[in-house]
Design a protein around this motif. Structure first.
Motif, PDB file in Angstrom:
ATOM      1  N   HIS A  76      23.035  12.200  11.524  1.00  0.00           N
ATOM      2  CA  HIS A  76      21.934  11.149  11.369  1.00  0.00           C
ATOM      3  C   HIS A  76      22.468   9.892  11.399  1.00  0.00           C
ATOM      4  O   HIS A  76      21.640   8.883  11.423  1.00  0.00           O
ATOM      5  CB  HIS A  76      21.244  11.653  10.118  1.00  0.00           C
ATOM      6  N   ARG A  78      24.791   8.879  13.756  1.00  0.00           N
ATOM      7  CA  ARG A  78      25.262   8.783  14.894  1.00  0.00           C
ATOM      8  C   ARG A  78      24.121   8.356  15.942  1.00  0.00           C
ATOM      9  O   ARG A  78      23.018   8.826  15.837  1.00  0.00           O
ATOM     10  CB  ARG A  78      25.976   9.995  15.817  1.00  0.00           C
ATOM     11  N   PRO A  79      24.178   7.216  17.003  1.00  0.00           N
ATOM     12  CA  PRO A  79      23.160   7.000  17.979  1.00  0.00           C
ATOM     13  C   PRO A  79      23.258   7.965  19.016  1.00  0.00           C
ATOM     14  O   PRO A  79      23.174   7.552  20.101  1.00  0.00           O
ATOM     15  CB  PRO A  79      23.592   5.767  18.432  1.00  0.00           C
ATOM     16  N   TYR A 101       8.695  10.504  14.359  1.00  0.00           N
ATOM     17  CA  TYR A 101       9.711  10.748  13.393  1.00  0.00           C
ATOM     18  C   TYR A 101      10.923  10.169  13.365  1.00  0.00           C
ATOM     19  O   TYR A 101      11.353   9.545  12.284  1.00  0.00           O
ATOM     20  CB  TYR A 101      10.116  12.662  13.376  1.00  0.00           C
ATOM     21  N   GLY A 102      11.423  10.240  14.282  1.00  0.00           N
ATOM     22  CA  GLY A 102      13.082   9.510  14.659  1.00  0.00           C
ATOM     23  C   GLY A 102      12.830   7.859  14.611  1.00  0.00           C
ATOM     24  O   GLY A 102      13.568   7.226  13.960  1.00  0.00           O
ATOM     25  N   ARG A 105      12.511   6.103  11.730  1.00  0.00           N
ATOM     26  CA  ARG A 105      13.979   6.177  10.915  1.00  0.00           C
ATOM     27  C   ARG A 105      14.904   5.193  11.326  1.00  0.00           C
ATOM     28  O   ARG A 105      16.019   5.236  10.626  1.00  0.00           O
ATOM     29  CB  ARG A 105      14.190   7.520  10.732  1.00  0.00           C
ATOM     30  N   ILE A 106      14.752   4.284  12.362  1.00  0.00           N
ATOM     31  CA  ILE A 106      15.790   3.613  12.761  1.00  0.00           C
ATOM     32  C   ILE A 106      14.930   2.078  12.399  1.00  0.00           C
ATOM     33  O   ILE A 106      14.047   1.798  12.539  1.00  0.00           O
ATOM     34  CB  ILE A 106      15.842   3.599  14.249  1.00  0.00           C
ATOM     35  N   ALA A 148      13.575  12.349  21.161  1.00  0.00           N
ATOM     36  CA  ALA A 148      14.908  12.078  21.146  1.00  0.00           C
ATOM     37  C   ALA A 148      14.968  10.698  21.663  1.00  0.00           C
ATOM     38  O   ALA A 148      15.787   9.704  21.071  1.00  0.00           O
ATOM     39  CB  ALA A 148      15.805  13.006  21.891  1.00  0.00           C
ATOM     40  N   THR A 151      14.459   7.305  19.282  1.00  0.00           N
ATOM     41  CA  THR A 151      15.288   7.124  18.592  1.00  0.00           C
ATOM     42  C   THR A 151      16.487   5.970  19.307  1.00  0.00           C
ATOM     43  O   THR A 151      17.647   5.612  18.527  1.00  0.00           O
ATOM     44  CB  THR A 151      16.434   7.926  17.723  1.00  0.00           C
ATOM     45  N   SER A 152      16.230   5.551  20.556  1.00  0.00           N
ATOM     46  CA  SER A 152      16.756   4.559  21.407  1.00  0.00           C
ATOM     47  C   SER A 152      18.536   4.809  21.315  1.00  0.00           C
ATOM     48  O   SER A 152      19.090   4.138  20.942  1.00  0.00           O
ATOM     49  CB  SER A 152      16.720   3.143  20.706  1.00  0.00           C
ATOM     50  N   PRO A 153      18.677   6.311  21.595  1.00  0.00           N
ATOM     51  CA  PRO A 153      20.233   6.504  21.754  1.00  0.00           C
ATOM     52  C   PRO A 153      21.136   5.925  22.592  1.00  0.00           C
ATOM     53  O   PRO A 153      20.711   5.407  23.662  1.00  0.00           O
ATOM     54  CB  PRO A 153      20.121   8.386  22.003  1.00  0.00           C
TER      55      PRO A 153
END
Lengths: 363, 224
Positions: A76, A78-79, A101-102, A105-106, A148, A151-153
């Motif tokens: 949680h 790690r991007p 949801y994600g 959380r960022i 997914a 969450t701007s991974p």
């Protein structure tokens, strides 16, 4: 270009995962191998989902794991975006709440990808207020991908996201996966055992066999390598070419593609001139001719080629690795090889009997 | 309720307080333990499972005897508290926690097993910490398990007798609960009161079990 450095050695009851990777991360990198070769386990190790007593993982400047130093950043922090084989949507939330949801959380500064953008790319605007359990499998997986992405991974890991879907849904989803990479510029690590998906999606490939890396590199180099053709059972593909649409000939129902100055004809495609189009050619559809004969031929696609290497496959047939501006393999009989006296360095013409479009997913 | 004396009503109040406290303690202690039991690969698991299940098969007097010794002024728990916990409400709560443990742990454990680890991993990958993921994803999905655990834990504590009698005695207002009150009434031939309380317990227990079975049927655990 991002770079991924990883090293894992984990013993499981049934196999031993032992990999060392140093790969550029741009576009879509496929992890390919037969069932049980450790693809999913490797992806889970990269995410930090597996217990790895001996592991190292660095993405660009970010060190995520170094067990020698007792360091392992939990998932949680790690991007990373992770899309599982099953959608794993939260059943007690609506589609909208799943998507957020994600995202919630960022921190707002980290949000590089907007909700509108994701909804637009994945075409899920009409689903937002629905409950998750009455969505189709394909819709659920699109929501899972969107969740997914929000969450701007910096890195998106996908574990056979199409495996649980039927053929039609697979076809629906593939362009979305291609688009999200093209439009959002997030490097993707994509696990699959379906060569057809990889032909359509991958830019690079990591071959996995019995828990170790058997080869890595740009897609076409790996597909035409001896290692791949000798061991991975999908030896029918002779090469994948990234061409552009050059012209349409509607009177013949054909579209002309340009591949590095050479023309290729495929059945008519409703794609604008100048747009990229990926095609693949089966090695058995390539014939070799020395010197262009004057006698007319029905074959439309004739490419200039140079022989790079001749590989013995079995008593009757050989693989001829050609350079046509990209590697391409022709499967011919040993008898033809002898008759023509082919040698590495020879210039030949490759007559291509059929060009397959990668949109036509063949298993 | 005309047959009930003030003493009976105070026993009802003690029973309700005892059951509520016991369930609260068991939720706090039992949830992590049930999660561990549901997902561990440790060899200790069957040993812990057997220990948790013991109160189901053990005669309440055996459990009550050991707890009495432990809670007494020279027992480890009594010494820790620097006073005798036997025959006190606190002692009764401690005893009930052990006695009702399987009725809270087991429904939670099977709910956690049904939920599996998949939703948790998905939540982690969406930037949720383990605790965040547990509270916002696992608990709502496992809601049915929590309801069963609370209802069964509460009802079972309301219905205990042997352990309560040995550890708590039957001190009015402090450790006299409904089940021991029935015993007291019968001892002195007050059958009317005994009838009233017994009927109450019977109906209460039936309604509780009915609720659990309806909940289990109506809210199956969905994991997509």
């Amino acid at each position: 270009m991002s770079r991924l450095l990883a090293r894992f050695s984990v013993r499981y009851p049934t196999f031993h995962l032992n990999v060392a990777l140093d790969v550029p991360m741009a576009g879509i990198t496929a992890i390919f191998g037969p069932s049980g070769s450790g693809k999913t386990t490797l992806l889970r190790c990269l995410a930090g989902l597996e217990q790895t007593p001996d592991g190292f993982m660095q993405f660009d400047e970010d060190l995520w794991q170094d067990t020698a130093k007792g360091l392992c950043r939990p998932l949680h922090k790690r991007p990373i975006g992770y899309v599982f084989q099953e959608p794993r949507l939260f059943p007690h939330y609506s589609v909208r709440s799943n998507l957020l949801y994600g995202y919630n959380r960022i921190s707002p500064e980290e949000r590089r990808i907007s909700i509108e953008r994701v909804i637009d790319i994945l075409g899920i605007g009409h689903l937002l207020d629905r409950r998750t359990h009455n969505l189709s499998g394909g819709e659920q997986q699109r929501v899972a991908i969107g969740r997914a992405l929000l969450t701007s991974p910096k890195l998106l890991l996908m574990d056979e996201p199409l495996a649980s879907l039927d053929m039609q849904r697979k076809q629906e989803l593939l362009p979305f996966i291609r688009r999200l990479h093209e439009e959002l510029h997030i490097p993707v690590m994509y696990v699959s055992h379906a060569i057809a998906e990889i032909l359509q999606l991958a830019d690079r490939i990591i071959l996995l066999k019995e828990g170790h890396v058997a080869g890595t590199g740009p897609l076409n180099e790996v597909l035409t390598s001896l290692e791949f053709r000798g061991n991975f059972g999908s030896h029918r593909v002779g090469g994948v070419l990234d061409a552009h649409v050059a012209n349409h000939e509607p009177q013949y129902g054909l579209t002309q593609l340009d591949f590095k100055g050479q023309a290729l004809f495929v059945p008519f495609q409703p794609v604008a001139v100048g747009q990229p189009m990926r095609i693949h050619i089966l090695s058995s559809d390539v014939s070799l001719v020395i010197g262009r004969t004057d006698s007319p031929t029905s074959v439309l696609n004739i490419l200039d080629a140079m022989i790079v290497e001749i590989r013995e496959i079995n008593h009757a047939s050989v693989d001829v690795l050609l350079d046509i501006g990209a590697p391409l393999v022709a499967s011919i009989t040993r008898k033809s090889l002898m008759n023509l006296g082919l040698k590495p360095g020879n210039r030949v013409f490759a007559y291509i009997k059929a060009v397959a479009l990668n949109e036509e997913l063949v298993e | 309720m005309g047959a009930l004396t003030d003493l009976d009503l105070s026993a009802l109040w003690v029973s309700v307080r005892l059951a509520t406290m016991t369930v609260l303690v068991l939720l706090i202690v039992g949830t992590p333990l049930a999660w561990w039991l549901a997902h561990t690969k440790s060899r200790l698991r069957p040993i812990v499972e057997a220990a948790v299940a013991l109160p189901i098969v053990l005669p309440p007097t055996v459990l009550g005897f050991y707890l009495l010794v432990a809670l007494g002024p020279y027992g480890p728990l009594g010494r820790f508290a620097n006073l005798s916990l036997a025959f006190t409400f606190t002692g009764l709560v401690i005893a009930s926690v052990f006695y009702s443990m399987p009725f809270v742990i087991q429904p939670l454990q099977s709910a956690f097993e049904a939920v599996g680890k998949a939703p948790l991993e998905a939540a982690w990958s969406l930037r949720a910490s383990k605790l965040d993921a547990f509270l916002t994803v696992i608990s709502p999905i496992a809601l049915r398990g929590f309801i069963s655990a609370i209802v069964l834990g509460f009802a079972h504590t309301m219905g205990e007798f042997g352990v309560v009698l040995m550890v708590g005695g039957s001190i009015p207002g402090e450790t006299r609960v409904l089940s021991t009150t029935i015993f007291e009434h019968v001892e002195v031939m007050e059958y009317t009161q005994a009838h009233a309380i017994s009927a109450f317990m019977l109906i209460f227990s039936f309604v509780v079990l009915l609720a659990v079975y309806i909940i289990n049927r109506r809210f199956p655990i969905h994991v997509s």
